[in-house]
Design an enzyme around this catalytic site. Structure first.
Site, PDB file in Angstrom:
ATOM      1  CG  HIS A   1      -2.080   0.820   1.233  1.00 16.81           C
ATOM      2  ND1 HIS A   1      -2.426   1.606   0.179  1.00 16.81           N
ATOM      3  CD2 HIS A   1      -2.994   1.087   2.203  1.00 16.81           C
ATOM      4  CE1 HIS A   1      -3.492   2.312   0.490  1.00 16.81           C
ATOM      5  NE2 HIS A   1      -3.861   2.021   1.724  1.00 16.81           N
TER       6      HIS A   1
ATOM      7  CG  HIS B   1      -4.440   0.245  -8.308  1.00 15.20           C
ATOM      8  ND1 HIS B   1      -5.750   0.208  -7.928  1.00 15.20           N
ATOM      9  CD2 HIS B   1      -3.832   1.120  -7.473  1.00 15.20           C
ATOM     10  CE1 HIS B   1      -5.934   1.038  -6.927  1.00 15.20           C
ATOM     11  NE2 HIS B   1      -4.785   1.604  -6.624  1.00 15.20           N
TER      12      HIS B   1
ATOM     13  CG  ASP C   1       2.897   4.115  -4.454  1.00 16.41           C
ATOM     14  OD1 ASP C   1       2.977   5.224  -3.923  1.00 16.41           O
ATOM     15  OD2 ASP C   1       2.091   3.240  -4.116  1.00 16.41           O
TER      16      ASP C   1
END
Ligand code: CMC
Length: 443
Positions: free
Chosen positions: A282, A321, A377
């Site tokens: 996460h 994702h 990210d």
């Protein structure tokens, strides 16, 4: 809900279009379940029983792959088409035209503020940035090498002890005061944690600066009388804050909602969110991306690395994702923001490796078939590093802006009449009704 099977062969009866007709082949009984908003209520299945004393049918959904846990009007996400909106406003427009502090208002209040409302909101948040001096003492108790995210997790939870009335969550004024405090103090706690890990004195908030500039000042100010960041870096950080502010029912938000559903105070609920965000799948992913890029070392090593990923030896961090099966819209905005930052700081050699990884992965069948694209990210760590942040600060930089999203979701949850304490069911797979065995009789 139960209707007798009129076809006599287990088939369904004709029904209204917005229903699902289910036949229980164990009994031949047919049931009609209403469909609302593309969902059926899991509780409707409880009526499906083989006998009167049967518990009724449950759904089994580990990791909540196909379960809507709430109704929400905060964030809209279309993963197939790469769409993200806060309160209906596209993330691209907010990133270009808004500020994080305005976005926090939008998430929490549901509408963009007018000038007066925005001024008042900024004022409230600015005057609550200081933390009690005892918080410093608390942070000083951590070891010199403590991870700042671990410190943040503990200190935000500890704030509940400084504001004991925060557990009066049904009092609107108390609630409001504490949500202001949370948004205002998170950067202070984060910066103090960082300074502790650097062995540097804590820097008090500068209430003359903007939200992101004050945070940079608390991180990096040394002996100068005022720290003023380059406005391009201040803006890049603000954009990153906007992009990370909310993302509907992700792991940490679900944690905040689940913990908050026990009616605990918001500091404790947000601490649960920080804990969830700490994990490498996460909020820890951008830290993992940077470590991965460093390990790869040069763009020449990318093909070997990709081959290892395809053999299942490891994951390509910053890719994939649960919801996006397309390019994460936040990753696109971040990539553009990276250019502005590198203009100020000079380029990061890891960017070449990241660009090569992205190019190869986007053409490779393994990633194409699984719809694995760069997520938020993949590039954010490169910007954070260019801003002078060590990798341990990356998840912390995610937690600061996500606080407004967590709070908006928490507020929505506690005011939702349909919500109760979160309490999933299980399928029990263990032993039953065994007699206790004395120690000397055990194998
Ligand atoms: N690299 C290589 N293969 C992957 C990756 C990856 N990053 N992500 C998924 N896969 C493969 C996975 O092995 C599986 O293949 P197979 O069907 O052959 O078993 C398939 O794709 C589906 O993966 P999954 O684990 O079932 O997907 P998920 O929805 O449970 O996981 C995820 C989502 C984000 C945890 C995962 O994609 C991942 O681990 N990515 C790397 C970590 C990362 O970048 N996380 C940040 C997420 S975005 C920020 C946030 O919201 O926190």
């Amino acid at each position: 809900m139960a209707t007798e099977d009129q076809s006599g062969n287990g088939g369904g009866v004709a029904s209204a279009t917005d229903t699902l007709t289910v036949t229980d082949n164990r009994t031949g009984q047919t049931y009609e379940v209403p469909i609302e908003d593309g969902t059926i209520r899991a509780m409707a299945l409880r009526d499906v029983k083989v006998s009167d004393d049967d518990f009724g049918l449950m759904t089994y959904d580990p990791a909540f792959m196909n379960t809507a846990s709430c109704r929400s009007s905060i964030t809209y996400l279309d993963g197939d088409n790469g769409v993200l909106e806060y309160r209906g406003y596209p993330i691209e427009q907010l990133a270009e035209q808004s500020t994080y502090i305005e976005v926090a208002y939008l998430l929490i209040h549901g509408e963009l503020p007018n000038q007066k409302q925005l001024d008042e909101w900024c004022h409230q948040i600015t005057v609550h940035t200081f933390v009690h001096e005892n918080v410093k003492t608390f942070i000083q108790g951590f070891r010199y090498d403590a991870h700042p995210m671990g410190m943040l997790l503990a200190t935000v939870g500890a704030l509940s002890t400084f504001y004991p009335d925060a557990n009066r969550i049904m009092d609107e004024d108390v609630r409001y005061m504490n949500l202001i405090r949370l948004i205002a103090k998170m950067p202070t706690l984060a910066a103090f944690s960082y300074r502790h890990s650097m062995g540097q004195p804590y820097v008090y908030p500068d209430n003359e600066l903007s939200y992101p500039a004050n945070f940079l000042s608390m991180l990096f100010k040394m002996s100068e009388s005022r720290y003023e960041p380059d406005p391009r870096l201040e803006r890049a950080l603000d954009i990153l804050f906007i992009l990370h502010a909310d993302h509907e029912q992700n792991c940490s938000t679900s944690a905040v909602r689940a913990v908050g559903s026990s009616q605990v105070d918001p500091y404790s609920a947000v601490a649960a969110g920080v804990a969830a965000l700490y994990g490498p799948l996460h909020g820890g992913a951008n830290e993992a991306v940077l470590r991965m890029l460093r390990r790869i070392g040069t763009a020449d090593n990318v093909p070997d690395f990709i081959a290892g990923v395809k053999e299942g030896k490891e994951r390509l961090m910053g890719f994939g994702h649960r919801v996006y099966k397309n390019y994460d819209p936040r990753a696109k905005i971040i990539k553009a923001a990276a250019d502005d930052v590198f203009e100020v700081t000079g380029t990061n050699p890891l960017l070449d490796i990241a660009t090569e990884l992205e190019k190869i992965a986007l053409e490779d069948d393994y990633f194409v078939k699984r719809k694995l694209y760069p997520n938020v990210d993949f590039y954010s760590g490169l910007i954070y590093e260019a801003l002078g942040m060590p990798v341990q600060m990356f998840p912390v930089l995610f937690a600061i802006p996500r606080t407004s999203g967590w709070i908006a979701q928490w507020l929505e949850m506690i005011q939702d009449k349909e919500q109760k304490i979160a309490r999933p069911r299980q399928i029990y797979t263990g032993e039953r009704s065994r007699d206790y065995v004395a120690m000397d009789a055990r194998a």
